[in-house]
Design a protein around this motif. Structure first.
Motif, PDB file in Angstrom:
ATOM      1  N   VAL A 192       0.768  -1.205   0.126  1.00 41.73           N
ATOM      2  CA  VAL A 192       0.064   0.083   0.017  1.00 41.73           C
ATOM      3  C   VAL A 192       1.026   1.246  -0.172  1.00 41.73           C
ATOM      4  O   VAL A 192       1.824   1.237   0.682  1.00 41.73           O
ATOM      5  CB  VAL A 192      -0.968  -0.144   1.396  1.00 41.73           C
ATOM      6  CG1 VAL A 192      -1.791   1.231   1.363  1.00 41.73           C
ATOM      7  CG2 VAL A 192      -1.888  -1.264   1.280  1.00 41.73           C
ATOM      8  N   SER A 193       0.522   2.233  -1.010  1.00 38.82           N
ATOM      9  CA  SER A 193       1.015   3.436  -0.983  1.00 38.82           C
ATOM     10  C   SER A 193       0.053   4.887  -0.986  1.00 38.82           C
ATOM     11  O   SER A 193      -1.117   4.463  -1.192  1.00 38.82           O
ATOM     12  CB  SER A 193       1.990   3.833  -2.385  1.00 38.82           C
ATOM     13  OG  SER A 193       2.183   5.308  -2.167  1.00 38.82           O
ATOM     14  N   HIS A 194       0.368   5.320   0.193  1.00 40.38           N
ATOM     15  CA  HIS A 194      -0.748   6.748   0.259  1.00 40.38           C
ATOM     16  C   HIS A 194      -0.127   7.892  -0.415  1.00 40.38           C
ATOM     17  O   HIS A 194      -1.133   8.684  -0.570  1.00 40.38           O
ATOM     18  CB  HIS A 194      -0.404   6.927   2.038  1.00 40.38           C
ATOM     19  CG  HIS A 194      -1.065   5.934   2.718  1.00 40.38           C
ATOM     20  ND1 HIS A 194      -0.284   5.081   3.372  1.00 40.38           N
ATOM     21  CD2 HIS A 194      -2.249   6.026   3.446  1.00 40.38           C
ATOM     22  CE1 HIS A 194      -0.825   4.493   4.201  1.00 40.38           C
ATOM     23  NE2 HIS A 194      -2.309   4.907   4.066  1.00 40.38           N
ATOM     24  N   GLN A 195       0.729   7.694  -1.296  1.00 38.49           N
ATOM     25  CA  GLN A 195       0.969   8.611  -2.378  1.00 38.49           C
ATOM     26  C   GLN A 195       0.903   8.146  -3.656  1.00 38.49           C
ATOM     27  O   GLN A 195       0.937   7.034  -4.031  1.00 38.49           O
ATOM     28  CB  GLN A 195       2.783   9.017  -2.327  1.00 38.49           C
ATOM     29  CG  GLN A 195       2.883   9.601  -0.808  1.00 38.49           C
ATOM     30  CD  GLN A 195       4.479   9.906  -0.745  1.00 38.49           C
ATOM     31  OE1 GLN A 195       5.302   8.872  -1.151  1.00 38.49           O
ATOM     32  NE2 GLN A 195       4.787  10.802  -0.186  1.00 38.49           N
ATOM     33  N   THR A 196       0.721   8.877  -4.589  1.00 35.16           N
ATOM     34  CA  THR A 196       0.452   8.545  -6.233  1.00 35.16           C
ATOM     35  C   THR A 196       1.883   8.161  -6.611  1.00 35.16           C
ATOM     36  O   THR A 196       2.772   8.233  -6.120  1.00 35.16           O
ATOM     37  CB  THR A 196      -0.064   9.901  -7.062  1.00 35.16           C
ATOM     38  OG1 THR A 196       0.887  10.629  -6.743  1.00 35.16           O
ATOM     39  CG2 THR A 196      -1.478  10.169  -6.605  1.00 35.16           C
ATOM     40  N   ILE A 197       1.682   7.240  -7.586  1.00 36.24           N
ATOM     41  CA  ILE A 197       3.103   6.815  -8.130  1.00 36.24           C
ATOM     42  C   ILE A 197       3.385   7.330  -9.596  1.00 36.24           C
ATOM     43  O   ILE A 197       2.426   7.265 -10.249  1.00 36.24           O
ATOM     44  CB  ILE A 197       3.052   5.209  -8.208  1.00 36.24           C
ATOM     45  CG1 ILE A 197       2.928   4.449  -6.788  1.00 36.24           C
ATOM     46  CG2 ILE A 197       4.196   4.507  -8.794  1.00 36.24           C
ATOM     47  CD1 ILE A 197       2.725   3.121  -6.594  1.00 36.24           C
ATOM     48  N   SER A 198       4.534   7.498  -9.547  1.00 32.23           N
ATOM     49  CA  SER A 198       5.035   8.199 -11.086  1.00 32.23           C
ATOM     50  C   SER A 198       5.617   7.001 -11.758  1.00 32.23           C
ATOM     51  O   SER A 198       6.317   6.090 -11.495  1.00 32.23           O
ATOM     52  CB  SER A 198       6.004   9.267 -10.847  1.00 32.23           C
ATOM     53  OG  SER A 198       6.423   9.519 -12.205  1.00 32.23           O
ATOM     54  N   GLY A 199       5.117   6.825 -13.179  1.00 30.38           N
ATOM     55  CA  GLY A 199       5.762   5.864 -14.153  1.00 30.38           C
ATOM     56  C   GLY A 199       7.086   6.331 -14.303  1.00 30.38           C
ATOM     57  O   GLY A 199       8.176   5.584 -13.968  1.00 30.38           O
ATOM     58  N   TRP A 200       7.164   7.449 -15.320  1.00 27.93           N
ATOM     59  CA  TRP A 200       8.369   7.894 -15.710  1.00 27.93           C
ATOM     60  C   TRP A 200       9.363   8.480 -14.594  1.00 27.93           C
ATOM     61  O   TRP A 200       8.893   9.575 -14.135  1.00 27.93           O
ATOM     62  CB  TRP A 200       8.296   8.875 -16.823  1.00 27.93           C
ATOM     63  CG  TRP A 200       9.338   9.389 -17.571  1.00 27.93           C
ATOM     64  CD1 TRP A 200      10.345   8.481 -18.061  1.00 27.93           C
ATOM     65  CD2 TRP A 200       9.758  10.587 -17.617  1.00 27.93           C
ATOM     66  NE1 TRP A 200      11.426   9.376 -18.524  1.00 27.93           N
ATOM     67  CE2 TRP A 200      10.868  10.729 -18.689  1.00 27.93           C
ATOM     68  CE3 TRP A 200       9.098  11.761 -17.842  1.00 27.93           C
ATOM     69  CZ2 TRP A 200      11.693  11.805 -19.022  1.00 27.93           C
ATOM     70  CZ3 TRP A 200       9.703  13.183 -18.204  1.00 27.93           C
ATOM     71  CH2 TRP A 200      11.104  12.918 -18.522  1.00 27.93           C
ATOM     72  N   GLY A 201      10.435   7.746 -14.392  1.00 29.10           N
ATOM     73  CA  GLY A 201      11.176   8.313 -13.270  1.00 29.10           C
ATOM     74  C   GLY A 201      10.901   8.005 -11.870  1.00 29.10           C
ATOM     75  O   GLY A 201      11.601   8.144 -10.816  1.00 29.10           O
ATOM     76  N   GLY A 202       9.797   7.193 -11.652  1.00 26.88           N
ATOM     77  CA  GLY A 202       9.193   6.926 -10.458  1.00 26.88           C
ATOM     78  C   GLY A 202       9.435   5.362 -10.266  1.00 26.88           C
ATOM     79  O   GLY A 202       9.577   4.885  -8.974  1.00 26.88           O
ATOM     80  N   ILE A 203       9.268   4.692 -11.087  1.00 28.78           N
ATOM     81  CA  ILE A 203       9.677   3.334 -11.193  1.00 28.78           C
ATOM     82  C   ILE A 203      10.985   2.587 -11.890  1.00 28.78           C
ATOM     83  O   ILE A 203      11.060   3.248 -13.126  1.00 28.78           O
ATOM     84  CB  ILE A 203       8.316   2.507 -11.359  1.00 28.78           C
ATOM     85  CG1 ILE A 203       8.130   2.436 -12.748  1.00 28.78           C
ATOM     86  CG2 ILE A 203       7.233   2.877 -10.292  1.00 28.78           C
ATOM     87  CD1 ILE A 203       6.976   1.486 -13.378  1.00 28.78           C
ATOM     88  N   ASP A 204      11.168   1.555 -11.578  1.00 28.73           N
ATOM     89  CA  ASP A 204      12.471   1.124 -12.337  1.00 28.73           C
ATOM     90  C   ASP A 204      11.939  -0.400 -12.939  1.00 28.73           C
ATOM     91  O   ASP A 204      11.630  -1.249 -12.062  1.00 28.73           O
ATOM     92  CB  ASP A 204      13.696   0.329 -11.569  1.00 28.73           C
ATOM     93  CG  ASP A 204      14.690  -0.394 -12.557  1.00 28.73           C
ATOM     94  OD1 ASP A 204      14.516  -0.374 -13.591  1.00 28.73           O
ATOM     95  OD2 ASP A 204      15.758  -0.702 -11.696  1.00 28.73           O
ATOM     96  N   PRO A 205      11.341  -0.252 -14.063  1.00 30.09           N
ATOM     97  CA  PRO A 205      10.587  -1.429 -14.747  1.00 30.09           C
ATOM     98  C   PRO A 205      11.549  -2.713 -14.796  1.00 30.09           C
ATOM     99  O   PRO A 205      10.902  -3.872 -14.647  1.00 30.09           O
ATOM    100  CB  PRO A 205      10.395  -0.953 -15.946  1.00 30.09           C
ATOM    101  CG  PRO A 205      10.410   0.468 -16.429  1.00 30.09           C
ATOM    102  CD  PRO A 205      11.542   0.827 -15.141  1.00 30.09           C
ATOM    103  N   ALA A 206      12.804  -2.473 -14.771  1.00 36.93           N
ATOM    104  CA  ALA A 206      13.578  -3.883 -14.862  1.00 36.93           C
ATOM    105  C   ALA A 206      13.668  -4.518 -13.420  1.00 36.93           C
ATOM    106  O   ALA A 206      13.864  -5.878 -13.418  1.00 36.93           O
ATOM    107  CB  ALA A 206      15.198  -3.417 -15.236  1.00 36.93           C
ATOM    108  N   THR A 207      13.355  -3.798 -12.521  1.00 40.83           N
ATOM    109  CA  THR A 207      13.354  -4.546 -11.256  1.00 40.83           C
ATOM    110  C   THR A 207      11.725  -4.329 -10.494  1.00 40.83           C
ATOM    111  O   THR A 207      11.937  -5.123  -9.386  1.00 40.83           O
ATOM    112  CB  THR A 207      14.528  -4.067 -10.171  1.00 40.83           C
ATOM    113  OG1 THR A 207      13.988  -2.595  -9.635  1.00 40.83           O
ATOM    114  CG2 THR A 207      15.769  -3.988 -10.770  1.00 40.83           C
TER     115      THR A 207
END
Length: 150
Positions: free
Chosen positions: A24-39
């Protein structure tokens, strides 16, 4: 140990059924620059889940933030085998809907109650997007809301 079972009704966005541990995250999630798709890891430095991997978890969060590239980064998690098991988000937007579709994981949004406030990291969750139901199995051992997972 006491287990509380609760159903939350919402709108299925991507059909399917999945069961797993909630992240659970109480914050929105950014795709570009917010996650590493490789991991499958959240890499946004100021995010409450910085450094936490969502692969194989039911990702519960308020929604997407950032550009329309959000969906592309989540699609990459599917292609690389690092996608969440399912997604449950509060606010349906074009970014989050498209991201869910291209990630191809069961997804529910627009729930009758705020899932971010009800579900805790570590809870066992069943996402039945075919019927628009999230079933939460909370235990007294679940971390409190807002606490960073181990």
């Amino acid at each position: 140990m006491t287990v509380e079972i609760r159903d939350i009704r919402g709108r299925g966005v991507v059909p399917g059924r999945a069961e797993g541990e909630a992240l659970v995250s109480h914050q929105t999630i950014s795709g570009w620059g917010g996650i590493d798709p490789a991991t499958g890891t959240i890499i946004e430095r100021r995010h409450e889940l910085f450094g936490v991997c969502f692969t194989g978890k039911v990702l519960v969060f308020p929604g997407a933030k950032g550009s329309s590239g959000w969906s592309g980064f989540f699609q990459a998690t599917r292609l690389l085998g690092t996608a969440p098991l399912a997604m449950v988000f509060t606010t349906l937007s074009t970014k989050s809907a498209l991201g869910a579709v291209v990630t191809r994981v069961p997804t529910i949004s627009e729930l009758a109650e705020d899932p971010v406030e009800i579900i805790h990291t570590g809870d066992r969750v069943i996402v039945d997007a075919d019927h628009g139901i999230v079933t939460v199995h909370s235990t007294s051992l679940s971390p409190s809301a807002g606490r960073r997972p181990a």
